[in-house]
Design a protein around this motif. Structure first.
Motif, PDB file in Angstrom:
ATOM      1  N   ALA A   1       0.831  -1.205   0.000  1.00  0.00           N
ATOM      2  CA  ALA A   1       0.000   0.000   0.000  1.00  0.00           C
ATOM      3  C   ALA A   1       0.870   1.261   0.000  1.00  0.00           C
ATOM      4  N   TYR A   2       1.944   1.242   0.778  1.00  0.00           N
ATOM      5  CA  TYR A   2       2.866   2.381   0.820  1.00  0.00           C
ATOM      6  C   TYR A   2       3.511   2.599  -0.554  1.00  0.00           C
ATOM      7  N   TYR A   3       3.912   1.515  -1.212  1.00  0.00           N
ATOM      8  CA  TYR A   3       4.499   1.600  -2.550  1.00  0.00           C
ATOM      9  C   TYR A   3       3.522   2.246  -3.522  1.00  0.00           C
ATOM     10  N   ARG A   4       2.276   1.835  -3.489  1.00  0.00           N
ATOM     11  CA  ARG A   4       1.272   2.381  -4.411  1.00  0.00           C
ATOM     12  C   ARG A   4       1.036   3.878  -4.144  1.00  0.00           C
ATOM     13  N   GLU A   5       1.055   4.266  -2.871  1.00  0.00           N
ATOM     14  CA  GLU A   5       0.922   5.683  -2.531  1.00  0.00           C
ATOM     15  C   GLU A   5       2.086   6.493  -3.102  1.00  0.00           C
ATOM     16  N   ARG A   6       3.282   5.936  -2.994  1.00  0.00           N
ATOM     17  CA  ARG A   6       4.456   6.647  -3.519  1.00  0.00           C
ATOM     18  C   ARG A   6       4.428   6.707  -5.047  1.00  0.00           C
ATOM     19  N   CYS A   7       3.929   5.662  -5.705  1.00  0.00           N
ATOM     20  CA  CYS A   7       3.779   5.723  -7.163  1.00  0.00           C
ATOM     21  C   CYS A   7       2.873   6.885  -7.563  1.00  0.00           C
ATOM     22  N   ALA A   8       1.772   7.030  -6.836  1.00  0.00           N
ATOM     23  CA  ALA A   8       0.855   8.131  -7.124  1.00  0.00           C
ATOM     24  C   ALA A   8       1.543   9.476  -6.898  1.00  0.00           C
ATOM     25  N   GLU A   9       2.345   9.546  -5.844  1.00  0.00           N
ATOM     26  CA  GLU A   9       3.057  10.788  -5.525  1.00  0.00           C
ATOM     27  C   GLU A   9       4.081  11.135  -6.609  1.00  0.00           C
ATOM     28  N   TYR A  10       4.802  10.143  -7.107  1.00  0.00           N
ATOM     29  CA  TYR A  10       5.836  10.375  -8.115  1.00  0.00           C
ATOM     30  C   TYR A  10       5.275  10.427  -9.533  1.00  0.00           C
ATOM     31  N   GLY A  11       4.022  10.050  -9.700  1.00  0.00           N
ATOM     32  CA  GLY A  11       3.432  10.018 -11.035  1.00  0.00           C
ATOM     33  C   GLY A  11       3.945   8.865 -11.878  1.00  0.00           C
ATOM     34  N   THR A  12       4.289   7.760 -11.247  1.00  0.00           N
ATOM     35  CA  THR A  12       4.786   6.583 -11.951  1.00  0.00           C
ATOM     36  C   THR A  12       3.751   5.467 -11.866  1.00  0.00           C
ATOM     37  N   GLU A  13       3.967   4.443 -12.678  1.00  0.00           N
ATOM     38  CA  GLU A  13       3.108   3.274 -12.639  1.00  0.00           C
ATOM     39  C   GLU A  13       3.940   2.055 -12.275  1.00  0.00           C
ATOM     40  N   GLY A  14       3.373   1.173 -11.478  1.00  0.00           N
ATOM     41  CA  GLY A  14       4.108  -0.018 -11.082  1.00  0.00           C
ATOM     42  C   GLY A  14       3.181  -1.105 -10.589  1.00  0.00           C
ATOM     43  N   TRP A  15       3.757  -2.194 -10.194  1.00  0.00           N
ATOM     44  CA  TRP A  15       2.984  -3.309  -9.660  1.00  0.00           C
ATOM     45  C   TRP A  15       3.861  -4.062  -8.663  1.00  0.00           C
ATOM     46  N   THR A  16       3.229  -4.875  -7.859  1.00  0.00           N
ATOM     47  CA  THR A  16       3.927  -5.597  -6.797  1.00  0.00           C
ATOM     48  C   THR A  16       3.864  -7.091  -7.053  1.00  0.00           C
ATOM     49  N   MET A  17       5.008  -7.742  -6.969  1.00  0.00           N
ATOM     50  CA  MET A  17       5.083  -9.200  -6.978  1.00  0.00           C
ATOM     51  C   MET A  17       5.396  -9.636  -5.549  1.00  0.00           C
ATOM     52  N   MET A  18       4.348  -9.938  -4.798  1.00  0.00           N
ATOM     53  CA  MET A  18       4.505 -10.187  -3.370  1.00  0.00           C
ATOM     54  C   MET A  18       4.300 -11.664  -3.051  1.00  0.00           C
ATOM     55  N   PRO A  19       5.174 -12.238  -2.220  1.00  0.00           N
ATOM     56  CA  PRO A  19       4.939 -13.609  -1.795  1.00  0.00           C
ATOM     57  C   PRO A  19       3.579 -13.742  -1.112  1.00  0.00           C
ATOM     58  N   ALA A  20       2.955 -14.891  -1.318  1.00  0.00           N
ATOM     59  CA  ALA A  20       1.678 -15.149  -0.649  1.00  0.00           C
ATOM     60  C   ALA A  20       1.899 -15.292   0.847  1.00  0.00           C
ATOM     61  N   GLU A  21       0.807 -15.255   1.594  1.00  0.00           N
ATOM     62  CA  GLU A  21       0.901 -15.371   3.058  1.00  0.00           C
ATOM     63  C   GLU A  21       1.604 -16.657   3.461  1.00  0.00           C
ATOM     64  N   GLN A  22       1.358 -17.707   2.688  1.00  0.00           N
ATOM     65  CA  GLN A  22       2.062 -18.965   2.895  1.00  0.00           C
ATOM     66  C   GLN A  22       2.861 -19.290   1.631  1.00  0.00           C
ATOM     67  N   THR A  23       4.168 -19.356   1.770  1.00  0.00           N
ATOM     68  CA  THR A  23       5.031 -19.702   0.632  1.00  0.00           C
ATOM     69  C   THR A  23       6.058 -20.734   1.092  1.00  0.00           C
ATOM     70  N   PRO A  24       5.600 -21.946   1.388  1.00  0.00           N
ATOM     71  CA  PRO A  24       6.546 -22.956   1.863  1.00  0.00           C
ATOM     72  C   PRO A  24       7.478 -23.426   0.754  1.00  0.00           C
ATOM     73  N   LEU A  25       8.646 -23.891   1.169  1.00  0.00           N
ATOM     74  CA  LEU A  25       9.576 -24.532   0.247  1.00  0.00           C
ATOM     75  C   LEU A  25       9.271 -26.024   0.255  1.00  0.00           C
ATOM     76  N   LEU A  26       9.052 -26.580  -0.924  1.00  0.00           N
ATOM     77  CA  LEU A  26       8.487 -27.920  -1.044  1.00  0.00           C
ATOM     78  C   LEU A  26       9.511 -28.951  -1.495  1.00  0.00           C
ATOM     79  N   HIS A  27       9.294 -30.162  -1.000  1.00  0.00           N
ATOM     80  CA  HIS A  27      10.022 -31.335  -1.482  1.00  0.00           C
ATOM     81  C   HIS A  27       8.985 -32.436  -1.638  1.00  0.00           C
ATOM     82  N   LEU A  28       9.038 -33.147  -2.752  1.00  0.00           N
ATOM     83  CA  LEU A  28       8.047 -34.184  -3.042  1.00  0.00           C
ATOM     84  C   LEU A  28       8.584 -35.555  -2.666  1.00  0.00           C
ATOM     85  N   SER A  29       7.717 -36.344  -2.050  1.00  0.00           N
ATOM     86  CA  SER A  29       8.098 -37.690  -1.639  1.00  0.00           C
ATOM     87  C   SER A  29       6.859 -38.562  -1.542  1.00  0.00           C
TER      88      SER A  29
END
Length: 323
Positions: free
Chosen positions: A199-227
């Motif tokens: 949210a802070y990033y998006r506010e700053r984009c609006a302030e600077y007049g730039t456009e952007g997007w966020t690639m954010m890890p999900a709330e759960q991002t476990p490292l997986l091993h299959l067995s």
């Protein structure tokens, strides 16, 4: 369908030059296998001077992966920006972008280990200033036009394949990183699930007049091993997951926020935490996660065990998700 990732940092605390060469070559073969089975990206990273042989040269590895594959992306997440020469990095990334036909994705962070800066003779206190210089230089360099760099006129060629430039994200867990990304009009990659920072990033984009997007890890991002037998795998190989978890924990101070954060002191505690998960193909297909991050060679995992995990993921899990 979830976004699929195969991660490699090539750690092996007991490696010899011969065994580490075998591990590197196995990782390339695994990347090619993942490429042929529709995995979205190989993910790799950068750390220096680590006793367990953590990969220090992610772009060299990325180039080898591109040579062994046809469609899969390589995500370097992340480089330690201030440790790189800006002009040289602009050239290397342009060449990789051309070589791969636009499959390079780079997250630029500033790191969190002062010893890496000391080892390279880079002033830790200037890391923000140096990161600004790096990112501004990359964006100017990739235009292919002359520009002023440290008081002199320079030009970087060739131009990258991707227009306007290779995919470059600003990584971090601080407001300074979010401001930097917004000011430059670059996408933001928080190091953990941090909606307030998005949210802070998006506010700053609006302030600077730039456009952007966020690639954010999900709330759960476990490292997986299959067995097919998670109990057996934890009993036989839990030490490898624990090695990586403890290494990360030793690097993270109180103000570092990471999607991969563990306080476990034993393999049993690590299993209970759920940051590292060993799951059957059926369980993996039913996790319902936004992204599936497979870590087949985690912490010095034996190569044959890594192959078992990757084959189960590609041959059993991905077809279930596509059905």
């Amino acid at each position: 369908m979830p976004f699929s990732v195969v991660r490699f940092n090539l750690v092996d605390p007991l490696a010899t030059p011969e065994s580490l060469s075998e591990r590197y070559r196995a990782a390339l073969a695994m990347a090619a296998y993942a490429d042929g089975h529709g995995v979205d990206t190989v993910q790799t990273e950068e750390h220096h001077g680590v006793e367990d042989n953590w990969l220090p040269s992610p772009f060299a590895f990325a180039g080898a992966v591109f040579g062994a594959t046809r469609r899969i992306a390589v995500t370097v997440s992340a480089i330690i920006g201030p440790l790189h020469d800006p002009l040289r990095l602009a050239e290397e990334m342009a060449v990789l972008d051309l070589l791969s036909g636009g499959r390079l994705v780079t997250v630029a962070g500033i790191g969190y280990r002062p010893e890496e800066y000391e080892e390279r003779g880079v002033d830790w206190g200037r890391r923000g200033e140096l990161q600004d210089l790096l990112l501004e230089t990359l964006l100017a360099a990739w235009t292919g036009e002359p520009f002023t760099y440290r008081g002199r006129t320079v030009r970087v060629t060739p131009r990258p394949f991707t227009r306007p430039h290779p995919l470059l994200l600003v990584g971090g867990s601080s407001r300074a990183a979010a401001r930097r990304a917004a000011r430059l009009g670059l996408p933001f990659f928080p190091s953990a699930h941090l909606p307030e920072l998005d949210a802070y990033y998006r506010e700053r984009c609006a302030e600077y007049g730039t456009e952007g997007w966020t690639m954010m890890p999900a709330e759960q991002t476990p490292l997986l091993h299959l067995s097919e037998d998670p109990d057996r795998t934890w009993a036989e190989h839990g030490e490898h997951f624990l090695h990586e978890a403890r290494t990360y924990a030793s690097w993270q101070s109180g103000d570092i926020r990471s999607a991969v954060r563990s306080a476990a002191g034993s393999a049993a505690e690590l299993r209970e935490e759920g940051v590292y998960r060993v799951v059957t193909p059926e369980e993996c297909a039913g996790l319902g996660l936004e992204s599936l991050v497979l870590h087949p060679l985690c912490g010095g995992m034996p190569i044959e065990e890594g192959w078992r995990s990757l084959r189960l993921f590609c041959d059993d899990v991905l077809p279930r998700l596509e059905a």
